[in-house]
Scaffold this motif. Structure first.
Motif, PDB file in Angstrom:
ATOM      1  N   LEU A   1       3.338  -1.307   3.820  1.00 34.61           N
ATOM      2  CA  LEU A   1       2.902  -0.024   3.666  1.00 34.61           C
ATOM      3  C   LEU A   1       4.083   0.940   3.326  1.00 34.61           C
TER       4      LEU A   1
ATOM      5  N   THR B   1      -7.285   1.094  10.382  1.00 39.22           N
ATOM      6  CA  THR B   1      -6.388   1.399   9.209  1.00 39.22           C
ATOM      7  C   THR B   1      -6.430  -0.054   8.404  1.00 39.22           C
TER       8      THR B   1
ATOM      9  N   PRO C   1      -0.155  -1.289  13.898  1.00 38.68           N
ATOM     10  CA  PRO C   1      -1.321  -0.428  13.122  1.00 38.68           C
ATOM     11  C   PRO C   1      -2.252   0.129  13.886  1.00 38.68           C
TER      12      PRO C   1
ATOM     13  N   ASP D   1       0.856  -1.257   0.182  1.00 39.95           N
ATOM     14  CA  ASP D   1      -0.015  -0.025  -0.138  1.00 39.95           C
ATOM     15  C   ASP D   1       1.037   1.276   0.012  1.00 39.95           C
TER      16      ASP D   1
ATOM     17  N   ARG E   1      -0.683 -10.675   5.166  1.00 44.99           N
ATOM     18  CA  ARG E   1       0.340  -9.798   5.317  1.00 44.99           C
ATOM     19  C   ARG E   1       0.071  -8.425   4.413  1.00 44.99           C
ATOM     20  N   VAL E   2       0.758  -7.309   5.115  1.00 49.52           N
ATOM     21  CA  VAL E   2       0.725  -5.970   4.281  1.00 49.52           C
ATOM     22  C   VAL E   2       1.999  -5.104   4.620  1.00 49.52           C
TER      23      VAL E   2
ATOM     24  N   THR F   1       7.099 -11.172   6.813  1.00 47.30           N
ATOM     25  CA  THR F   1       7.099  -9.568   6.540  1.00 47.30           C
ATOM     26  C   THR F   1       8.445  -9.082   6.490  1.00 47.30           C
TER      27      THR F   1
ATOM     28  N   GLY G   1       5.639  -1.857   8.795  1.00 45.13           N
ATOM     29  CA  GLY G   1       4.821  -3.076   8.754  1.00 45.13           C
ATOM     30  C   GLY G   1       5.197  -3.919  10.207  1.00 45.13           C
ATOM     31  N   ASN G   2       4.424  -5.204  10.180  1.00 46.81           N
ATOM     32  CA  ASN G   2       4.889  -5.895  11.296  1.00 46.81           C
ATOM     33  C   ASN G   2       6.090  -6.701  11.177  1.00 46.81           C
TER      34      ASN G   2
ATOM     35  N   ARG H   1      -4.158  -1.600   7.243  1.00 45.71           N
ATOM     36  CA  ARG H   1      -3.006  -2.525   7.922  1.00 45.71           C
ATOM     37  C   ARG H   1      -3.776  -3.488   8.948  1.00 45.71           C
TER      38      ARG H   1
ATOM     39  N   THR I   1      -6.248  -5.875   7.653  1.00 39.08           N
ATOM     40  CA  THR I   1      -5.537  -7.008   6.619  1.00 39.08           C
ATOM     41  C   THR I   1      -4.772  -7.968   7.741  1.00 39.08           C
TER      42      THR I   1
END
Ligand SMILES: [Zn+2]
Length: 325
Positions: free
Chosen positions: A198, A184, A180, A140, A195-196, A163, A156-157, A186, A189
């Motif tokens: 940003l 959001t 997050p 994103d 997983r995401v 990730t 991210g995480n 994130r 998700t």
């Protein structure tokens, strides 16, 4: 294994092809219909389904350009897996050059959304149902918010090893582990076990060259790390700095702020980072860093009030060596 046709939004997309789709999201007061563009690239081999999204904040348009450039070099006949690209998620904000929806709601505080809520809630729900639900991973793209610019960076995480591996493959100068905030994309998700990452870079309403130059090859390196493409540009960085804590330096008085540091610069606690002064006169109030680290964002508006955020410094925990693609 060879891929099967991809069923999506009532279409059957053949392996090795790309398809442009539009999702209707409602009418403007003028009666004009608005729709969201989605580009689907369906590869010839099995692989993950991922998304690329931009302009969730409608004025953060740098992701639109990054996604355009990434799609331009991808060939579905050379792809494993499927990409759902939605470069203009907040189309209402995008056409108004605004971060928000027309009712001033922030789409990235409206997830997971609902089918009967505000326009932002409905758009968030549509994104969760039509994009997140089909994907195992998403990238994103964002930029700094009003009057702020950001060093290209990932969030991210990073406690999740996979990730972290994808963030390391991206090769941004800095990656930040951060929980997050509620509402959001994130958060929504992660709650679905997906997983995401940003990306942040540049400022709103601009195509920052540094952000585009970091974002395009970084996204391609992530696709490579996911096994979706055979080749990706090598990372010039060599290493990403990992941070778990960042702090804003705030204005200790109102006045005219003269910034004394640049994005990416390393500072020590107590270092002078700028001066706030009156319009006339050489003397001003020195501003000092509250923590050591790397400058990852700063205001671009010299006119500041007491308490305004001036610059953002990330404390560096470790250096992660980039993996050669
Ligand atoms: Zn944003």
């Amino acid at each position: 294994m060879s891929a099967q046709p991809f069923s999506y939004l009532g279409e059957s997309i053949a392996p090795g092809t790309r398809k442009h789709l539009e999702i209707d999201v409602g009418r403007l007061p003028s009666g004009t219909m608005l729709s969201l563009p989605i580009e689907v690239l369906h590869g010839v081999e099995d692989g993950p389904t991922i998304w690329l999204s931009g302009a969730i904040h409608g004025d953060e348009i740098v992701g639109v350009e990054i996604i355009r450039k990434v799609l331009a070099v991808l060939d579905p006949t050379q792809l494993a897996g499927t990409i759902l690209a939605m470069p203009v998620v907040n189309v209402f904000g995008f056409v108004n050059e605004s971060r928000y929806l027309p009712d001033r709601r922030d789409l990235n505080r409206s997830f997971p959304g609902s089918k009967t809520g505000s326009l932002a809630a409905r758009l968030a729900r549509m994104f969760v149902d039509q994009i997140v639900a089909h994907c195992s991973f998403g990238l994103d793209f964002h930029a700094g918010s009003n009057d702020r610019t950001n060093l290209p960076q990932l969030r991210g995480n990073l406690d999740d090893p996979e990730t972290l591996a994808l963030a390391t493959a991206f090769g941004a100068e800095v990656m930040i582990h951060a929980r997050p905030a509620a509402g959001t994309l994130r958060a929504a998700t992660l709650r679905r076990g997906k997983r995401v990452l940003l990306f942040e870079g540049g400022e709103p309403r601009r195509f920052s060259a540094e952000a585009v130059e970091a974002g395009v090859p970084g996204a391609l390196r992530v696709l490579h790390a996911l096994g979706m493409i055979d080749q990706a540009p090598t990372s010039p960085m060599g290493a990403s700095l990992l941070s778990r804590k960042s702090r804003w330096v705030r204005a200790s008085r109102g006045g005219i702020f003269r910034l004394g540091v640049a994005l990416g610069q390393h500072v020590e606690r107590g270092d002078p980072v700028g001066v706030i002064a009156d319009p006339i006169g050489a003397v001003g109030t020195p501003i000092r860093a509250r923590n050591g680290g790397v400058v990852i964002g700063h205001t671009v508006n010299p006119l500041v009030n007491l308490g305004d955020a001036l610059l953002h410094v990330a404390e560096i925990q470790s250096v992660n060596q980039a993996v050669a693609p």
